[in-house]
Design a protein around this motif. Structure first.
Motif, short mmCIF file in Angstrom:
data_model
loop_
_atom_site.label_atom_id
_atom_site.label_comp_id
_atom_site.label_asym_id
_atom_site.label_seq_id
_atom_site.Cartn_x
_atom_site.Cartn_y
_atom_site.Cartn_z
N HIS B 75 8.87 49.30 -7.36
CA HIS B 75 9.55 48.08 -6.88
C HIS B 75 11.04 48.12 -7.23
CE1 HIS B 75 11.16 44.03 -7.14
NE2 HIS B 75 11.03 44.02 -8.45
N SER B 78 12.78 50.46 -4.97
CA SER B 78 12.81 49.98 -3.59
C SER B 78 13.75 48.78 -3.41
CB SER B 78 11.37 49.62 -3.19
OG SER B 78 11.34 48.72 -2.12
N ASP B 79 13.66 47.80 -4.32
CA ASP B 79 14.42 46.56 -4.11
C ASP B 79 15.76 46.53 -4.82
OD1 ASP B 79 12.72 45.12 -2.40
OD2 ASP B 79 11.46 44.45 -4.07
N HIS B 297 2.85 44.99 -0.23
CA HIS B 297 4.16 45.07 0.41
C HIS B 297 4.88 46.36 0.07
CE1 HIS B 297 3.86 40.96 1.89
NE2 HIS B 297 3.24 40.69 0.75
N SER B 300 7.89 46.36 -2.20
CA SER B 300 9.08 45.56 -1.91
C SER B 300 8.80 44.06 -2.00
CB SER B 300 9.63 45.87 -0.52
OG SER B 300 10.69 44.96 -0.25
N ARG B 302 11.26 42.01 -1.83
CA ARG B 302 12.20 41.44 -0.86
C ARG B 302 11.44 41.15 0.44
NH1 ARG B 302 17.70 41.15 -0.88
NH2 ARG B 302 17.77 42.26 -2.86
N THR B 303 10.65 42.09 0.88
CA THR B 303 9.82 41.89 2.07
C THR B 303 8.78 40.80 1.81
OG1 THR B 303 10.01 44.27 2.42
CG2 THR B 303 8.39 43.11 3.76
#
Lengths: 414, 414
Positions: B75, B78-79, B297, B300, B302-303
């Protein structure tokens, strides 16, 4: 305990009498789902179908002292004969957080010290270390605690300008000793604690696991005998509920000063204030897992744990009988052990000092693990005693493990 | 914050700009069940179908540093563009425990102090209090932190024989200020921290909630810019995962001394040792709830939080626009406010001092709640500033709440 964990990791195929983990046979994820839903249904009924309140209680930041406090109080009445105002219950992240919070609340400055029956649970020593509270050892004796020594240690500490704040004890099937205090000792301990103005911190993770015959009446907890608010009761659901929930609690119905203004408050509220700075609140999802299990069994964890109780009873018997068969009193190697009436632990005295070095040898060459008892004492000096945990082995593992232990002891004792 | 909770409980129908709770609209128990199952399926695949290992990981005592550390690392990459060894991640009981553990690890004796940008998050002040670590305030400035003041405070502290160990800061949409540090300030702050040998404790609960236009590139975290292991990164899943799980973490990839033997260890391992004495491990069930959401997710958040992000963005705009309509710059009452580009908070300066007494009046007579800013400072002196939380109100509540606030301010300003 890092060394012990490392040994265990290094020899994953060794039979382990070391870890005090609860039996896993009856744990399953389906029960977690079911208990979550049961607790949600309970909230739904309580809140008259208000889904927003149900959701808010389960999934939002919540009450610092917890959301299953009423169910905990019901369980204590049902299983332990302890009557307590739910407001005096603080639900914590396992009993370990309860221990730390209690010690942190009792500590005002460097003069505050904790007394503890030695040998003592490493978690209690750890919490005291983290709370910067020195631990003064109290002798154990065969009765579980030497009350004269308790009084003497407290007096000496006061003479030295220290403030003994509490004495930590596991009265039922102690960890590591396996010893239980008999009723007379419990009563005398309470009187002594009242007399010298010392709180008792009663930790009771194993009380439900008495191995007596069916219908056997367990001994009353100190808290249930406590007419003078002299006992802070520490509870764990790791063995009786679900270890994966990490939920415990503390019953703290004492009044304590709030400081400058001369007012008083419930110790539980003081613990809640400290908890708000430590973990904010215990996961309500984790609490719901325990709450649902309590609901499912109408508050009785004694009932809920019938199968576990039978496993522990069987295992304790197998270990005690197995030791007797392998180490007859009149033959070498001369090994002795105590005979707990329940719980997870048996203490054996070997004919030689058994420290970490020998544990490593025993793990590598004999494939069996145990805990050197010196880890439960303040000092680091190795001793002849070892602790055997009986809680999560199969009968076959117990027999093979004891065979290996017997071979190890015989071959060292030459 | 007990007084604030009491006011809120006393006026449950008041519209609350006080609580910084996350939006509840998209929380539901079905998702908890689904995420638990997703994480269990992930473990099943990882362990090649070994159900005993799956069960042991989810429902037994477990790894002190956590069981979703690899997912947390994914995570972060990714974020947040943060590359981290999963071994440097410690999963904690909310970010609050991460804060306490970090401060407790940094504190060796009475000389160790924490620096913090003032006003500061009450949880950071609380953790420092619990860890017996005094907090030295650093000026905020419009840039989020006055770096010259940081350097001066650290120097003065050292001259007094103190050891400034770290500076606590929320670089993105700070609580309570709402302020974000721009890229240049971030870089200069890191350089200053390296220069003066001070760790930065970067707390980032709101970073995903930037309210910029779609496709907006968020500012890099301090940790992602940290080439010198000068940043300890504190994370929370309370706003992005599920508040009911109480799961947070800390990334601590620094090497620290182990004490007497002159060796070093990962700070994360030191935090793990302390955690073993504080809460043993974070509930793996609670971790699984977060782990499942991360899996769902693909790491993520954020998604995963698109809907929440839209709510917070809308609410922030409604509050900022609503303040502008109700308090034109050229008319009395003269109210000013800042314009955060994301997060949960806006700070307003009223034309009069607004302490707890006026909050009580406002709650009782006007039915609207806010947080007096003096609670976020070391002192107790009331100030003109108040904090408005925008996170969990509906558009209608925001409009009505601002109407009430405007009437309160107008009627006091005479």
């Amino acid at each position: 305990m890092n060394f012990l964990n490392e040994v265990a990791q290094h020899y994953p195929d060794a039979i382990s009498f070391a870890a005090g983990r609860p039996c896993e046979d009856f744990l399953d994820l389906a029960a977690v789902h079911r208990h979550l839903d049961l607790f949600a249904a309970h909230l739904r009924e309580k809140f008259g179908g208000d889904e927003q309140r149900v959701r808010g209680t389960l999934l939002q930041y919540g009450r610092t002292k917890g959301v299953i406090h009423e169910l905990v109080a019901r369980h204590l009445e049902s299983d332990e004969g302890i009557l307590v105002d739910p407001e005096a219950v603080v639900v914590t992240v396992g009993c370990q957080e309860a221990l730390f919070l209690t010690l942190r609340a009792l500590r005002r400055d460097d003069r505050d010290v904790l007394l503890a029956v030695m040998p003592t649970y490493v978690g209690a020593a750890g919490a005291a270390h983290l709370a910067d509270m020195p631990v003064l050892p109290v002798a154990q004796s065969d009765a579980g605690i030497d009350i004269d020594d308790l009084v003497a240690v407290a007096r000496r500490a006061r003479e030295q300008g220290l403030r003994p704040r509490a004495c930590y004890i596991v009265p039922d099937f102690g960890n590591p000793s396996g010893i239980s205090l008999d009723l007379d000792v419990r009563k005398r301990l309470l009187e002594a604690a009242y007399d010298i103005g010392l709180l008792l911190l009663e930790d009771n993770p194993y009380g439900l696991f008495d191995a007596g015959p069916a219908g056997n009446t367990p001994l009353p907890t100190l808290k249930s005998l406590d007419t003078g608010r002299g006992v802070v009761y520490l509870g764990s659901f790791a063995k009786t509920g679900n270890p994966g929930a990490r939920v415990g609690y503390v019953v703290a119905d004492q009044r304590v000063g709030t400081g400058a203004d001369g007012g008083t408050e419930l110790l539980a509220d003081r613990l809640g204030e400290l908890k708000s700075m430590l973990t904010v609140n215990t996961s309500p999802i984790a609490q719901a897992v325990i709450g649902g299990k309590l609901l499912e069994h109408d508050g009785s964890l004694r009932t809920a744990n019938e199968r576990e109780r039978a496993v522990y009873r069987r295992n304790l018997r197998l270990v005690l009988d197995g030791l007797a068969r392998r180490f007859p009193a009149d033959r070498r190697p001369h090994v002795t052990w105590n005979r707990p009436s329940g719980g997870f632990f048996v203490v054996c005295a070997l004919p030689f000092v058994a420290g970490d070095d020998l544990l490593a040898v025993c793990a590598r060459e004999y494939g069996v693990l145990w805990t050197p008892m010196h880890h439960f004492y303040a000092g680091d000096e190795a001793r002849r005693e070892i602790r055997l945990s009986v809680s999560h082995l199969t009968p076959a593992e117990i027999e093979t493990g004891l065979d290996r232990l017997a071979r190890f002891v015989a071959e060292r004792d030459t």
